[in-house]
Design an enzyme around this catalytic site. Structure first.
Site, PDB file in Angstrom:
ATOM      1  N   HIS A 132     -12.873   7.671  15.502  1.00  0.00           N
ATOM      2  CA  HIS A 132     -12.359   8.509  14.884  1.00  0.00           C
ATOM      3  C   HIS A 132     -13.283   9.494  14.338  1.00  0.00           C
ATOM      4  O   HIS A 132     -13.702   9.423  12.992  1.00  0.00           O
ATOM      5  CB  HIS A 132     -11.319   7.943  13.920  1.00  0.00           C
ATOM      6  N   GLY A 146      -7.630  -0.515   7.381  1.00  0.00           N
ATOM      7  CA  GLY A 146      -7.149  -0.082   8.813  1.00  0.00           C
ATOM      8  C   GLY A 146      -5.659   0.044   8.861  1.00  0.00           C
ATOM      9  O   GLY A 146      -5.159   1.174   9.172  1.00  0.00           O
ATOM     10  N   PRO A 147      -5.066  -0.944   8.713  1.00  0.00           N
ATOM     11  CA  PRO A 147      -3.474  -0.844   8.783  1.00  0.00           C
ATOM     12  C   PRO A 147      -3.379   0.002   7.382  1.00  0.00           C
ATOM     13  O   PRO A 147      -3.670  -0.367   6.257  1.00  0.00           O
ATOM     14  CB  PRO A 147      -3.028  -2.286   8.464  1.00  0.00           C
ATOM     15  N   LEU A 148      -2.705   1.058   7.798  1.00  0.00           N
ATOM     16  CA  LEU A 148      -2.549   2.293   6.581  1.00  0.00           C
ATOM     17  C   LEU A 148      -1.717   1.514   5.374  1.00  0.00           C
ATOM     18  O   LEU A 148      -0.650   1.174   5.452  1.00  0.00           O
ATOM     19  CB  LEU A 148      -2.006   3.459   7.207  1.00  0.00           C
ATOM     20  N   ASP A 198      -3.057  11.020   4.957  1.00  0.00           N
ATOM     21  CA  ASP A 198      -1.551  11.270   4.973  1.00  0.00           C
ATOM     22  C   ASP A 198      -0.940  10.072   5.340  1.00  0.00           C
ATOM     23  O   ASP A 198       0.182   9.675   5.065  1.00  0.00           O
ATOM     24  CB  ASP A 198      -1.184  12.490   6.096  1.00  0.00           C
ATOM     25  N   HIS A 210      -8.455  13.074  16.325  1.00  0.00           N
ATOM     26  CA  HIS A 210      -8.035  12.079  15.429  1.00  0.00           C
ATOM     27  C   HIS A 210      -8.900  10.820  15.836  1.00  0.00           C
ATOM     28  O   HIS A 210      -9.884  10.383  15.360  1.00  0.00           O
ATOM     29  CB  HIS A 210      -6.658  11.666  15.178  1.00  0.00           C
ATOM     30  N   SER A 216      13.440 -18.025 -10.671  1.00  0.00           N
ATOM     31  CA  SER A 216      13.693 -18.856  -9.580  1.00  0.00           C
ATOM     32  C   SER A 216      12.196 -19.421  -9.076  1.00  0.00           C
ATOM     33  O   SER A 216      12.188 -20.465  -8.647  1.00  0.00           O
ATOM     34  CB  SER A 216      14.198 -17.976  -8.458  1.00  0.00           C
ATOM     35  N   GLU A 261       7.603  -6.930  -2.472  1.00  0.00           N
ATOM     36  CA  GLU A 261       6.825  -8.130  -2.016  1.00  0.00           C
ATOM     37  C   GLU A 261       5.685  -7.448  -1.106  1.00  0.00           C
ATOM     38  O   GLU A 261       4.452  -8.099  -1.371  1.00  0.00           O
ATOM     39  CB  GLU A 261       7.772  -8.925  -1.006  1.00  0.00           C
ATOM     40  N   HIS A 284      12.305 -21.830  -2.283  1.00  0.00           N
ATOM     41  CA  HIS A 284      13.467 -21.837  -1.302  1.00  0.00           C
ATOM     42  C   HIS A 284      13.161 -22.031   0.075  1.00  0.00           C
ATOM     43  O   HIS A 284      13.264 -21.035   0.795  1.00  0.00           O
ATOM     44  CB  HIS A 284      14.408 -20.435  -1.699  1.00  0.00           C
ATOM     45  N   HIS A 318      18.931 -15.791   3.769  1.00  0.00           N
ATOM     46  CA  HIS A 318      17.812 -16.333   2.606  1.00  0.00           C
ATOM     47  C   HIS A 318      17.334 -17.567   3.142  1.00  0.00           C
ATOM     48  O   HIS A 318      16.491 -18.052   2.376  1.00  0.00           O
ATOM     49  CB  HIS A 318      18.598 -16.439   1.414  1.00  0.00           C
ATOM     50  N   ARG A 333      13.931 -25.450  -3.520  1.00  0.00           N
ATOM     51  CA  ARG A 333      15.031 -25.004  -4.526  1.00  0.00           C
ATOM     52  C   ARG A 333      15.575 -26.189  -4.907  1.00  0.00           C
ATOM     53  O   ARG A 333      15.859 -26.379  -6.275  1.00  0.00           O
ATOM     54  CB  ARG A 333      15.907 -24.207  -3.955  1.00  0.00           C
TER      55      ARG A 333
END
Length: 672
Positions: free
Chosen positions: A28, A116-118, A157, A262, A384, A411, A461, A473, A519
């Site tokens: 790049h 790397g993973p944006l 961006d 890019h 919980s 999360e 859980h 869940h 749980r």
């Protein structure tokens, strides 16, 4: 705009990156060409770091969240004197090199984070700043700012499009992490074309609404304006800062401001034209002017001086605050205090059943009395997950900087921020949510495993046994998906004492650990603490032996299903069939054991049956092709947990029935 030396240094960065991409025939080049001036001014005038000691504790952290531009980072590291040679840069993206195609923590000295993973690096930086604030509150005293540094990042961006960056930015603004200064490479281009195709919001207003201090620089080559914006950001102590710098991807090249700049080499012809446009010699490639190298290498002496000044401050601090200094030295080294685990409770069967999530909360609170660098919380599920530290302050609320972190329903950010806390050093981070929601944070889990970040994840859980909340869940495939991640240790304890042992192991373990907890209440096993601790450490152990030296069958189980296996063992024994029950809290730990131990626990000649209320994938590694796996090939159901387990085949009588059928099949095969 820039003097001759500045231009020379900036173009040195640009063309080391361009030549590295050309040599690799992939990469790049566009981002390094556009953002090099901002990176140069940040590293040359502002960033405190010590290239001769990349792990200096009080260095300013730098995260290249837009990791695809890593050729620029490698150029910065080489030129400022880190142990990264020009040959390493020439081997960009090649097998075994220290310069992979996206930054990897541990691959090259000075790479602070695997990106790397944006969006991941954006959130990692929030975690680093969070750790800085937490430790500063704990250890700094008037006149002794022993923890006092900035966290800088270059974000793109694309980073700002990712949801994880929005989650992390919201928290950073809420907490008022004023030591964060992010430079936004605002080039208006993505792989598919203009950002207008998918990204039109007002970033300035968006970040102001998060509580950030936002500035704009109209020209990415205007060094004075960039420097002024960074100075303003440093003066803003109560808000994180975003400096939006209008850059031009592929600056100076025929491909400037185009998507083709890019993610692919400029190509020989465009590379030549770019060098001609920016007044750079065509030969040799990887050219470093002597004057530029000399200026960049001033970072070595400057960093050594800054580090020495800090060391003197710490020495004076040690004389004035000796007890604090001992702890500060210990946490910097990643050492545990003497006796840290001595008071971890032992649970007794006569005290009655207890959910492993509840046992985990009790153990965590005892550990926190001895490990004062624990920092963590939950994604809005602390009651919980049992992650709250009693009588401790919250982090970032009401002017307090305690260890209890409220991540909100975020999360993904929680996972990536915890990775950043671990990367900072000196802090032991943990975070909790329901196991089914581990899906929301999987990219962070994966990157943490890739680079072995020391984070403890509490996933409660853990099965269909959670009951009435229903299949949305109730995790089914999650245990297997976590076990599929290399370098990731998954521990599913069978009772409160296994949970206590799992916590102690997680504190000592290198790399990320996931504790998988119930749980529902389950009995405390009648086993000695030593046997349990050794068994958890080994990943699997004989929990209940058969009444004969050579068992008819081995039943393997994890978590709450261990108790189902014990019920089956009792029923089978009444029918003259003797079973060995093996508790296997961790595949990963078991696989590290000597082959002799593994064969001792799971003899190859004896039929085997595995029980786990989740996907059966992978279990045949332990039961063999002829063995039986009682698992789930479907989603759960909404009903009381005991009813769901019973109806889906997780009862002692069903396991005993399947065991008898396996033995009958084995006898027939032997007879034939």
């Amino acid at each position: 705009m820039m003097n001759q030396l500045e231009r020379l240094c900036i173009n040195t960065l640009r063309f080391l990156a361009v030549d590295a991409v050309e040599a690799a025939k992939s990469g790049h080049p566009g981002m390094p060409l556009g953002v090099a001036p901002a990176a140069y001014i940040l590293w040359d005038r502002f960033r405190r770091h010590s290239p001769s000691n990349p792990q200096w504790f009080n260095r300013d952290r730098f995260v290249l969240s837009a990791g695809h531009g890593c050729a620029l980072l490698y150029a910065l590291l080489h030129l400022t004197g880190y142990d990264l040679s020009l040959e390493d840069i020439k081997r960009f993206r090649q097998w075994g090199s220290k310069t992979p195609g996206h930054p990897e923590y541990g691959s090259a000295p000075g790479v602070e984070s695997t990106t790397g993973p944006l969006g991941q690096g954006f959130a990692n930086g929030v975690g680093m700043a969070m750790a800085e604030r937490f430790l500063a509150n704990r250890y700094n005293r008037k006149g002794y700012p022993v923890v006092d540094h900035y966290t800088y990042a270059i974000v793109s961006d694309g980073d700002l499009m990712e949801g994880v960056s929005s989650e992390a930015a919201s928290l950073a603004g809420l907490w008022g992490l004023g030591k964060i200064i992010y430079l936004h490479d605002d080039n208006h281009v993505t792989i598919e074309g203009s950002t207008d195709l998918a990204f039109t919001e007002d970033v300035h207003q968006r970040f102001e609404s998060y509580g950030w201090h936002v500035q704009k620089v109209a020209d990415g080559n205007d060094l004075q304006s960039i420097a002024g914006a960074i100075e303003n950001a440093q003066e803003e102590v109560n808000r994180p800062s975003l400096v939006m710098i209008r850059t031009h991807i592929g600056f100076g090249s025929p491909k400037q401001d185009s998507a083709s700049a890019h993610g692919e080499p400029l190509g020989p012809e465009s590379s030549v034209k770019t060098k001609e446009t920016l007044g750079w010699p065509l030969e040799p490639t990887f050219y470093i002017p002597e004057e530029a190298e000399k200026h960049f290498r001033e970072a070595l002496a400057r960093g050594t001086r800054q580090e020495s000044e800090w060391e003197r401050l710490v020495e004076e601090y040690s004389g004035t605050y000796p007890d604090l200094a001992v702890n500060f030295r210990r946490i910097r080294r990643g050492e545990l205090p003497p006796g840290w685990g001595d008071e971890v409770p032992e649970f007794r069967p006569e005290d009655g059943p207890i959910a492993t999530r509840t046992a985990s909360g009790k153990v965590l609170n005892v550990l926190a009395k001895h490990l004062d660098n624990l920092l963590g919380g939950s994604a809005d599920l602390a009651p919980s997950n049992k992650t709250l530290l009693a009588a401790q302050d919250d982090f970032g609320l009401n002017g307090r900087w305690g260890p209890n972190v409220h991540f909100g329903v975020r999360e993904h950010a929680m996972g990536a921020i915890l990775n950043g806390v671990a990367l900072h050093g000196g802090v032991l981070p943990y975070g909790g949510t329901f196991l089914v929601f581990s899906d929301y944070m999987r990219p962070a889990l994966r990157l943490g495993a890739l680079s072995r970040y020391k984070v403890i994840f509490i996933f409660t859980h853990d099965s269909i046994g959670l009951g009435e909340d229903g299949p949305t869940h109730q995790p089914v495939e999650h245990l297997m998906s976590l076990r599929a991640i290399p370098n990731f240790t998954v521990i599913r304890p069978a009772d409160a004492n296994e949970t206590a042992s799992a916590w102690k192991l997680a504190v000592e373990q290198d790399g990320p650990v996931a504790l998988i907890l119930t749980r529902q209440k389950i009995p405390v096993l009648d086993s000695t603490s030593h046997a349990v601790a050794d068994g958890v450490r080994r990943g699997a152990y004989v929990l209940s032996e058969a009444k004969r030296a050579d068992p008819h069958i081995v039943i393997i189980a994890t978590g709450s299903e261990v108790h189902t296996a014990l019920e089956a063992q009792r029923e089978l024994s009444g029918q003259g069939i003797e079973a060995r029950v093996v508790s296997m809290p961790s595949w990963e730990l078991f696989e590290k054991q000597p082959v002799e131990y593994r064969h001792e626990v799971l003899p190859s000649r004896i039929p085997k049956l595995a029980v786990e209320a989740g996907s059966p994938l992978g279990w045949h590694k332990y039961v063999g092709e002829t063995g039986v796996v009682i698992g789930l090939e479907r989603f759960g159901a909404s009903a009381p947990g005991s009813v769901v387990l019973e109806n889906l085949g997780f009862s002692g009588s069903e396991v005993a029935s399947r065991a008898r059928a396996l033995l009958e099949k084995t006898e027939k095969l032997s007879a034939s």
